[in-house]
Write a protein that holds these residues in place. Structure first.
Motif, PDB file in Angstrom:
ATOM      1  N   PHE A  92       0.845  -1.196   0.000  1.00  0.00           N
ATOM      2  CA  PHE A  92       0.000   0.000   0.000  1.00  0.00           C
ATOM      3  C   PHE A  92       0.882   1.249   0.000  1.00  0.00           C
ATOM      4  N   MET A  93       0.566   2.180  -0.850  1.00  0.00           N
ATOM      5  CA  MET A  93       1.334   3.429  -0.932  1.00  0.00           C
ATOM      6  C   MET A  93       1.188   4.269   0.335  1.00  0.00           C
ATOM      7  N   TYR A  94       0.025   4.208   0.977  1.00  0.00           N
ATOM      8  CA  TYR A  94      -0.185   5.054   2.154  1.00  0.00           C
ATOM      9  C   TYR A  94       0.728   4.657   3.316  1.00  0.00           C
ATOM     10  N   ARG A  95       1.274   3.470   3.275  1.00  0.00           N
ATOM     11  CA  ARG A  95       2.186   3.015   4.331  1.00  0.00           C
ATOM     12  C   ARG A  95       3.637   3.410   4.059  1.00  0.00           C
ATOM     13  N   CYS A  96       3.875   4.096   2.964  1.00  0.00           N
ATOM     14  CA  CYS A  96       5.246   4.416   2.545  1.00  0.00           C
ATOM     15  C   CYS A  96       5.408   5.928   2.374  1.00  0.00           C
ATOM     16  N   ASP A  97       5.801   6.598   3.460  1.00  0.00           N
ATOM     17  CA  ASP A  97       6.011   8.052   3.378  1.00  0.00           C
ATOM     18  C   ASP A  97       7.105   8.394   2.376  1.00  0.00           C
ATOM     19  N   ASP A  98       8.148   7.553   2.300  1.00  0.00           N
ATOM     20  CA  ASP A  98       9.220   7.819   1.346  1.00  0.00           C
ATOM     21  C   ASP A  98       8.707   7.754  -0.089  1.00  0.00           C
ATOM     22  N   CYS A  99       7.744   6.865  -0.358  1.00  0.00           N
ATOM     23  CA  CYS A  99       7.154   6.777  -1.702  1.00  0.00           C
ATOM     24  C   CYS A  99       6.459   8.086  -2.056  1.00  0.00           C
ATOM     25  N   ALA A 100       5.670   8.603  -1.110  1.00  0.00           N
ATOM     26  CA  ALA A 100       4.977   9.877  -1.334  1.00  0.00           C
ATOM     27  C   ALA A 100       5.996  10.994  -1.563  1.00  0.00           C
ATOM     28  N   ALA A 101       7.081  10.984  -0.792  1.00  0.00           N
ATOM     29  CA  ALA A 101       8.119  12.011  -0.953  1.00  0.00           C
ATOM     30  C   ALA A 101       8.762  11.922  -2.336  1.00  0.00           C
ATOM     31  N   GLN A 102       9.031  10.706  -2.799  1.00  0.00           N
ATOM     32  CA  GLN A 102       9.628  10.529  -4.128  1.00  0.00           C
ATOM     33  C   GLN A 102       8.702  11.072  -5.220  1.00  0.00           C
ATOM     34  N   VAL A 103       7.428  10.739  -5.114  1.00  0.00           N
ATOM     35  CA  VAL A 103       6.450  11.216  -6.099  1.00  0.00           C
ATOM     36  C   VAL A 103       6.368  12.741  -6.049  1.00  0.00           C
ATOM     37  N   GLY A 104       6.301  13.283  -4.837  1.00  0.00           N
ATOM     38  CA  GLY A 104       6.216  14.730  -4.677  1.00  0.00           C
ATOM     39  C   GLY A 104       7.412  15.456  -5.258  1.00  0.00           C
ATOM     40  N   LYS A 105       8.598  14.927  -5.015  1.00  0.00           N
ATOM     41  CA  LYS A 105       9.811  15.563  -5.551  1.00  0.00           C
ATOM     42  C   LYS A 105       9.834  15.512  -7.072  1.00  0.00           C
ATOM     43  N   LEU A 106       9.438  14.367  -7.623  1.00  0.00           N
ATOM     44  CA  LEU A 106       9.398  14.236  -9.082  1.00  0.00           C
ATOM     45  C   LEU A 106       8.427  15.244  -9.696  1.00  0.00           C
ATOM     46  N   LEU A 107       7.269  15.419  -9.057  1.00  0.00           N
ATOM     47  CA  LEU A 107       6.254  16.338  -9.584  1.00  0.00           C
ATOM     48  C   LEU A 107       6.523  17.794  -9.218  1.00  0.00           C
ATOM     49  N   GLY A 108       7.388  18.024  -8.235  1.00  0.00           N
ATOM     50  CA  GLY A 108       7.683  19.387  -7.803  1.00  0.00           C
ATOM     51  C   GLY A 108       6.544  20.016  -7.022  1.00  0.00           C
ATOM     52  N   VAL A 109       5.824  19.212  -6.238  1.00  0.00           N
ATOM     53  CA  VAL A 109       4.683  19.729  -5.475  1.00  0.00           C
ATOM     54  C   VAL A 109       5.075  19.989  -4.020  1.00  0.00           C
ATOM     55  N   ASP A 110       4.232  20.762  -3.349  1.00  0.00           N
ATOM     56  CA  ASP A 110       4.437  21.043  -1.931  1.00  0.00           C
ATOM     57  C   ASP A 110       4.021  19.855  -1.070  1.00  0.00           C
ATOM     58  N   LEU A 111       2.893  19.236  -1.440  1.00  0.00           N
ATOM     59  CA  LEU A 111       2.258  18.214  -0.615  1.00  0.00           C
ATOM     60  C   LEU A 111       1.835  17.018  -1.459  1.00  0.00           C
ATOM     61  N   VAL A 112       1.797  15.839  -0.813  1.00  0.00           N
ATOM     62  CA  VAL A 112       1.254  14.639  -1.453  1.00  0.00           C
ATOM     63  C   VAL A 112       0.235  14.037  -0.496  1.00  0.00           C
TER      64      VAL A 112
END
Length: 181
Positions: free
Chosen positions: A95-115
């Motif tokens: 589950f993606m919700y259990r992986c904060d690092d996954c959300a951070a990786q996606v956020g950095k790739l997209l250049g967003v403030d929040l995921v």
């Protein structure tokens, strides 16, 4: 808001880009947010409801993005540029919700403030809950969590739960501008 700031904000939102580095984001501009697709935590794994739940998960994600944008709580950024990374991460994580690092990786790739990670926990066909968790990409920490209970596993209850979640967030944001940030 002057015309230049408005046009810059609209352009950034349409392009799915974060505010350019070195430029301050206007104070009245909502923070950029990528919403991860809803996931289902279901220990029963009922094959009779699986197909309908897959449709509800997709609809809930679309509804959540639409309502957050309509209420101007966040500037929603599309996940499309991160699809390859998301496929790779989903292959590694249950589950993606259990992986904060996954959300951070996606956020950095997209250049967003929040995921925002999203999931529905199914306790039974009668008791379910909708959950969201927001990660601040720069700080790499969870800054917001919210859960809404729903009764019944049908289209109406899912739609109502997402609508209530967003309405409640909007009402609380009116009283506290930092709510959900």
């Amino acid at each position: 808001m002057n015309r230049r700031k408005w046009l810059a904000g609209v352009s950034a939102g349409l392009c799915g880009a974060a505010w350019p580095p070195g430029h301050a984001q206007p104070v009245d501009m909502p923070r950029s947010l990528a919403v991860l697709d809803f996931e289902l935590v279901d220990d029963q794994n009922n094959p009779l409801t699986k197909a309908a739940q897959e449709v509800r998960l997709r609809n809930a994600t679309q509804q959540l993005e639409r309502e957050l944008a309509e209420r101007q709580l966040y500037r929603i950024v599309a996940l499309a540029p991160a699809q390859e990374l998301l496929r790779k991460l989903r292959a590694q994580q249950e589950f993606m919700y259990r992986c904060d690092d996954c959300a951070a990786q996606v956020g950095k790739l997209l250049g967003v403030d929040l995921v925002m990670a999203t999931w529905v926990q199914k306790v039974s066909e009668l008791i379910l809950n909708v959950n969201v968790q927001i990660l601040d990409v720069k700080a790499e920490k969870v800054v917001f969590s919210k859960s809404v209970d729903m009764r019944g596993n049908d289209d109406v209850s899912w739609t109502r739960a997402v609508r209530f979640l967003v309405r409640d967030m909007a009402e609380k944001r009116e009283r506290n501008p930092k709510y959900g940030q």
